[in-house]
Write a protein that holds these residues in place. Structure first.
Motif, PDB file in Angstrom:
ATOM      1  N   UNK A   1      -3.202  -3.227 -13.694  1.00  0.00           N
ATOM      2  CA  UNK A   1      -2.923  -1.793 -13.554  1.00  0.00           C
ATOM      3  C   UNK A   1      -2.357  -1.184 -14.829  1.00  0.00           C
ATOM      4  N   UNK A   2      -2.545   0.114 -14.953  1.00  0.00           N
ATOM      5  CA  UNK A   2      -2.027   0.864 -16.102  1.00  0.00           C
ATOM      6  C   UNK A   2      -0.503   0.802 -16.108  1.00  0.00           C
ATOM      7  N   UNK A   3       0.063   0.999 -17.278  1.00  0.00           N
ATOM      8  CA  UNK A   3       1.519   0.905 -17.454  1.00  0.00           C
ATOM      9  C   UNK A   3       2.280   1.841 -16.528  1.00  0.00           C
ATOM     10  N   UNK A   4       1.749   3.015 -16.254  1.00  0.00           N
ATOM     11  CA  UNK A   4       2.458   3.959 -15.389  1.00  0.00           C
ATOM     12  C   UNK A   4       2.518   3.481 -13.940  1.00  0.00           C
ATOM     13  N   UNK A   5       1.689   2.513 -13.574  1.00  0.00           N
ATOM     14  CA  UNK A   5       1.720   1.939 -12.225  1.00  0.00           C
ATOM     15  C   UNK A   5       2.738   0.804 -12.086  1.00  0.00           C
ATOM     16  N   UNK A   6       3.227   0.303 -13.209  1.00  0.00           N
ATOM     17  CA  UNK A   6       4.110  -0.869 -13.204  1.00  0.00           C
ATOM     18  C   UNK A   6       5.335  -0.726 -12.298  1.00  0.00           C
ATOM     19  N   UNK A   7       6.072   0.385 -12.344  1.00  0.00           N
ATOM     20  CA  UNK A   7       7.238   0.487 -11.454  1.00  0.00           C
ATOM     21  C   UNK A   7       6.869   0.392  -9.970  1.00  0.00           C
ATOM     22  N   UNK A   8       5.777   1.019  -9.581  1.00  0.00           N
ATOM     23  CA  UNK A   8       5.348   0.981  -8.183  1.00  0.00           C
ATOM     24  C   UNK A   8       4.901  -0.427  -7.790  1.00  0.00           C
ATOM     25  N   UNK A   9       4.213  -1.116  -8.687  1.00  0.00           N
ATOM     26  CA  UNK A   9       3.756  -2.474  -8.408  1.00  0.00           C
ATOM     27  C   UNK A   9       4.953  -3.412  -8.266  1.00  0.00           C
ATOM     28  N   UNK A  10       5.941  -3.243  -9.127  1.00  0.00           N
ATOM     29  CA  UNK A  10       7.156  -4.075  -9.026  1.00  0.00           C
ATOM     30  C   UNK A  10       7.886  -3.834  -7.700  1.00  0.00           C
ATOM     31  N   UNK A  11       7.956  -2.591  -7.280  1.00  0.00           N
ATOM     32  CA  UNK A  11       8.565  -2.288  -5.974  1.00  0.00           C
ATOM     33  C   UNK A  11       7.764  -2.916  -4.834  1.00  0.00           C
ATOM     34  N   UNK A  12       6.449  -2.843  -4.936  1.00  0.00           N
ATOM     35  CA  UNK A  12       5.606  -3.438  -3.904  1.00  0.00           C
ATOM     36  C   UNK A  12       5.877  -4.939  -3.791  1.00  0.00           C
ATOM     37  N   UNK A  13       5.983  -5.608  -4.920  1.00  0.00           N
ATOM     38  CA  UNK A  13       6.271  -7.047  -4.913  1.00  0.00           C
ATOM     39  C   UNK A  13       7.654  -7.322  -4.342  1.00  0.00           C
TER      40      UNK A  13
ATOM     41  N   UNK B   1       0.836  -1.203   0.000  1.00  0.00           N
ATOM     42  CA  UNK B   1       0.000   0.000   0.000  1.00  0.00           C
ATOM     43  C   UNK B   1       0.870   1.253   0.000  1.00  0.00           C
ATOM     44  N   UNK B   2       1.971   1.218   0.726  1.00  0.00           N
ATOM     45  CA  UNK B   2       2.878   2.365   0.754  1.00  0.00           C
ATOM     46  C   UNK B   2       3.463   2.667  -0.623  1.00  0.00           C
ATOM     47  N   UNK B   3       3.654   1.653  -1.426  1.00  0.00           N
ATOM     48  CA  UNK B   3       4.300   1.829  -2.729  1.00  0.00           C
ATOM     49  C   UNK B   3       3.328   1.947  -3.895  1.00  0.00           C
ATOM     50  N   UNK B   4       2.152   1.348  -3.779  1.00  0.00           N
ATOM     51  CA  UNK B   4       1.198   1.354  -4.902  1.00  0.00           C
ATOM     52  C   UNK B   4      -0.237   1.363  -4.366  1.00  0.00           C
ATOM     53  N   UNK B   5      -0.640   2.478  -3.804  1.00  0.00           N
ATOM     54  CA  UNK B   5      -1.958   2.549  -3.164  1.00  0.00           C
ATOM     55  C   UNK B   5      -3.126   2.581  -4.141  1.00  0.00           C
TER      56      UNK B   5
END
Length: 64
Positions: A40-52, A17-21
């Motif tokens: 998620x949209x492509x612009x969310x990909x970096x945040x989602x990868x960090x969350x994982x 949640x902190x990285x991709x709310x």
């Protein structure tokens, strides 16, 4: 990108949640992850990868 979560593995640390709310939330009663957007949209990909990456329970799976 397709995202999945394993609620059984989740330890409610909240790093996702902190990285991709916009993609992840937590249940009010126990803090377990809730997936808001499995595609998620492509612009969310970096945040989602960090969350994982930062998920201490490795409860997030990403499929490209």
């Amino acid at each position: 990108m397709k995202v999945a979560v394993s609620q059984d593995k989740c330890i409610a640390a909240g790093q996702c949640v902190l990285r991709a709310d916009r993609v992840f939330d937590q249940r009010d009663d126990d803090g377990v992850v809730v997936l808001l957007d499995e595609n998620p949209a492509a612009q969310q990909a970096p945040a989602v990868r960090l969350a994982a990456e930062f998920c201490p329970a490795q409860a997030i799976q990403i499929e490209d």
